[in-house]
Scaffold this motif. Structure first.
Motif, PDB file in Angstrom:
ATOM      1  N   ALA A  29      31.413  28.813  38.367  1.00 53.88           N
ATOM      2  CA  ALA A  29      31.091  28.798  36.935  1.00 53.88           C
ATOM      3  C   ALA A  29      32.037  29.641  36.107  1.00 53.88           C
ATOM      4  O   ALA A  29      32.128  29.453  34.891  1.00 53.88           O
ATOM      5  N   ARG A  30      32.738  30.580  36.745  1.00 53.65           N
ATOM      6  CA  ARG A  30      33.545  31.553  36.012  1.00 53.65           C
ATOM      7  C   ARG A  30      34.606  30.860  35.156  1.00 53.65           C
ATOM      8  O   ARG A  30      35.407  30.058  35.625  1.00 53.65           O
ATOM      9  N   GLY A  31      34.579  31.139  33.870  1.00 54.23           N
ATOM     10  CA  GLY A  31      35.572  30.590  32.961  1.00 54.23           C
ATOM     11  C   GLY A  31      35.356  29.135  32.598  1.00 54.23           C
ATOM     12  O   GLY A  31      36.168  28.550  31.876  1.00 54.23           O
ATOM     13  N   HIS A  32      34.277  28.537  33.076  1.00 54.95           N
ATOM     14  CA  HIS A  32      34.014  27.121  32.816  1.00 54.95           C
ATOM     15  C   HIS A  32      33.250  26.971  31.508  1.00 54.95           C
ATOM     16  O   HIS A  32      32.263  27.655  31.273  1.00 54.95           O
ATOM     17  N   LEU A  33      33.687  26.045  30.686  1.00 58.32           N
ATOM     18  CA  LEU A  33      33.123  25.860  29.355  1.00 58.32           C
ATOM     19  C   LEU A  33      31.631  25.555  29.382  1.00 58.32           C
ATOM     20  O   LEU A  33      30.870  26.026  28.531  1.00 58.32           O
ATOM     21  N   LEU A  34      31.186  24.767  30.367  1.00 59.81           N
ATOM     22  CA  LEU A  34      29.825  24.238  30.336  1.00 59.81           C
ATOM     23  C   LEU A  34      28.903  24.852  31.379  1.00 59.81           C
ATOM     24  O   LEU A  34      27.743  24.448  31.477  1.00 59.81           O
ATOM     25  N   ARG A  35      29.388  25.818  32.163  1.00 62.49           N
ATOM     26  CA  ARG A  35      28.583  26.344  33.269  1.00 62.49           C
ATOM     27  C   ARG A  35      28.207  27.809  33.061  1.00 62.49           C
ATOM     28  O   ARG A  35      29.026  28.605  32.617  1.00 62.49           O
ATOM     29  N   ARG A  36      26.967  28.137  33.418  1.00 63.94           N
ATOM     30  CA  ARG A  36      26.495  29.509  33.497  1.00 63.94           C
ATOM     31  C   ARG A  36      25.682  29.648  34.780  1.00 63.94           C
ATOM     32  O   ARG A  36      25.207  28.657  35.339  1.00 63.94           O
ATOM     33  N   THR A  37      25.519  30.882  35.248  1.00 67.26           N
ATOM     34  CA  THR A  37      24.791  31.133  36.485  1.00 67.26           C
ATOM     35  C   THR A  37      23.713  32.175  36.255  1.00 67.26           C
ATOM     36  O   THR A  37      23.943  33.184  35.588  1.00 67.26           O
ATOM     37  N   GLY A  38      22.534  31.926  36.798  1.00 70.04           N
ATOM     38  CA  GLY A  38      21.450  32.890  36.784  1.00 70.04           C
ATOM     39  C   GLY A  38      20.689  32.786  38.088  1.00 70.04           C
ATOM     40  O   GLY A  38      21.201  32.244  39.075  1.00 70.04           O
ATOM     41  N   ILE A  39      19.470  33.284  38.105  1.00 66.66           N
ATOM     42  CA  ILE A  39      18.639  33.190  39.303  1.00 66.66           C
ATOM     43  C   ILE A  39      17.240  32.719  38.923  1.00 66.66           C
ATOM     44  O   ILE A  39      16.822  32.844  37.769  1.00 66.66           O
ATOM     45  N   SER A  40      16.542  32.195  39.928  1.00 64.01           N
ATOM     46  CA  SER A  40      15.161  31.756  39.705  1.00 64.01           C
ATOM     47  C   SER A  40      14.295  32.191  40.882  1.00 64.01           C
ATOM     48  O   SER A  40      14.084  31.417  41.808  1.00 64.01           O
ATOM     49  N   PRO A  41      13.814  33.457  40.862  1.00 57.12           N
ATOM     50  CA  PRO A  41      12.778  33.791  41.822  1.00 57.12           C
ATOM     51  C   PRO A  41      11.643  32.788  41.664  1.00 57.12           C
ATOM     52  O   PRO A  41      11.140  32.605  40.552  1.00 57.12           O
TER      53      PRO A  41
END
Length: 456
Positions: free
Chosen positions: A196-208
């Motif tokens: 996702a790093r530097g990607h226009l449309l991507r973000r990263t999170g978590i889902s416990p």
């Protein structure tokens, strides 16, 4: 290359409805300027009514392929828990190729409905026997690939799932594809973060997954290993049995436990949060967390009715998601949210916010703001500094004859639904044009092939 200029006869901006709006979009897909009452000279003319596209904050893509297959009554009383056992059976059959095909089809359907970002709450991590793939992030990476095929923004939310019940109970056999310890999970998160790093449309999170599936100590350890701004999504208080089990284990209700154990803030999204006391409702609203509501799925599963009237009165933030994707429609989920309040309280326009206010407008703007915050994506407004993620309603459709502004928005949400969405832009790209996605035939063919394989 130069920036792109697009002109709309009418658009919903942070200043309200405006006529003759010209938007300049940079090469990075971000809005540079918005000029109102403009002639549109030198701009591409887009017919229809422009509104910000909606974030879909809660998706389990793997559940899309079982649509219509869990609507047959069982031998006893059906509930969320009997549905869950059926879902486990379906989930254990998907290969990585199957998941990518199903997710790509789903994401095209989201775009055509007016969504532009999906929050993928992805817990199908391992092979059917529970053995990790050579890349432990394989299944989540396939969701990223599917989003790339469709051209939708994605916040990928790998799911932390370690236990089978409150207090660290041993997982059941049906959960074997989901299970990770802290280190294994953080490896998955890091692999996705690199993509996702530097990607226009991507973000990263978590889902416990839920307080059933993680302990507070395990979750605290994982949170300490991720960036401070990464979003956190968690199922909470979806079912009465979940509340009862939490009380039996801890003496606390799930939302009480969440508020006590963690410093909730705008990075948190509480998915469902259906069963809350008045005190919990006020506490969650004032925490800054977003309530991630999935009204159509919640109705399908018999979850219950979210206390939206009191939650919004307390200043709470909301967002919407299509969850198990029985239907995929921001209009339908907003409509179901309002109708659930009407049915419970025997009233009308329960969530309008005041005399003379449009119910659809209030819900739409609330879900836009909460959704953008939940996804950590720069969307939700037609304004400089936001990404050009726009849905265009068909002003030439018979249902919109003579209607504009709030009346058009209310007609979309409470009557017309997906049929009124004509065009969708993501980061300036015209991904749905005259109701057609450029790759929908290929993606649908792959989806049909996957369904046939899974049916054998």
């Amino acid at each position: 290359m130069q920036s792109t200029k697009l002109h709309f006869a009418q658009a919903l901006t942070p200043d309200g409805w405006r006529e003759g709006v010209t938007v300049t979009v940079g090469l990075d897909g971000m809005i540079e300027t918005v000029v109102q009452a403009a002639s549109g000279e030198g701009a591409t003319q887009i017919s229809g009514i422009a509104v910000p596209a909606m974030p879909n904050v809660h998706s389990h893509a793997h559940q899309r392929f079982m649509l219509g297959l869990a609507e047959r009554a069982g031998p006893g009383v059906d509930s969320f828990w009997t549905w869950r056992e059926a879902m486990y059976g379906f989930a254990h059959r998907l290969s990585p190729d199957d998941l990518e095909a199903v997710a790509a089809q789903l994401y095209v359907e989201m775009l055509k409905a007016g969504f532009s970002v999906v929050g993928e709450f992805q817990y199908l991590h391992h092979q059917p026997d529970g053995t990790p793939y050579s890349d432990p992030a394989e299944m989540s990476l396939r969701c990223l690939a599917a989003a790339g095929q469709a051209g939708i923004g994605i916040t990928i939310l790998p799911t932390l799932y370690a236990f089978g019940g409150f207090g660290g109970q041993t997982p059941v056999e049906g959960q074997r594809r989901f299970i990770n310890d802290a280190d294994g999970f953080l490896n998955i998160f890091e692999s996705l973060s690199i993509q996702a790093r530097g990607h226009l449309l991507r973000r990263t999170g978590i889902s416990p997954h839920s307080l059933r599936a993680v302990t507070p100590d395990l979750l605290a350890r994982v949170i300490s290993g991720i960036p401070e701004d990464a979003p956190i999504h968690i199922h909470v208080a979806e079912q009465v049995k979940e509340v009862e089990d939490c009380l039996a284990f801890s003496g606390l209700r799930p939302v009480q436990m969440l508020l006590r154990e963690f410093a909730l803030s705008s990075r948190w999204t509480a998915i469902h949060a259906t069963h809350m006391t008045a005190q919990e409702t006020a506490g969650l609203a004032r925490s800054g967390a977003i309530a991630g509501l999935c009204p159509t799925t919640e109705a399908n599963l018999g979850d219950g009715i979210f206390p939206a009237v009191s939650y919004l009165q307390e200043g709470g933030a909301i967002a919407i998601g299509s969850d198990s994707h029985i239907t995929v429609s921001p209009a339908e989920d907003l409509r179901m949210l309002e109708y659930s309040q009407r049915l419970r309280d025997l009233t009308r326009n329960a969530l309008a916010g005041g005399p003379g206010q449009s119910t659809g407008r209030r819900l739409f703007e609330a879900a836009l703001g909460g959704g953008a915050q939940s996804m950590r994506q720069p969307v939700g407004a037609i304004a400089p500094g936001y990404r050009f993620d726009i849905a265009v309603l068909d002003s030439g459709h018979a249902l919109l004859a003579g209607r504009e502004g709030d009346a058009a928005l209310d007609t979309w949400i409470f009557s017309g639904g997906n049929a009124l969405v004509k065009d969708v832009f993501v980061a300036g790209g015209h991904v749905v044009k005259d109701r057609h996605h450029a790759h929908e035939e290929t993606i649908a063919r792959n989806f049909r092939s996957a369904l046939r394989r899974l049916a054998t």
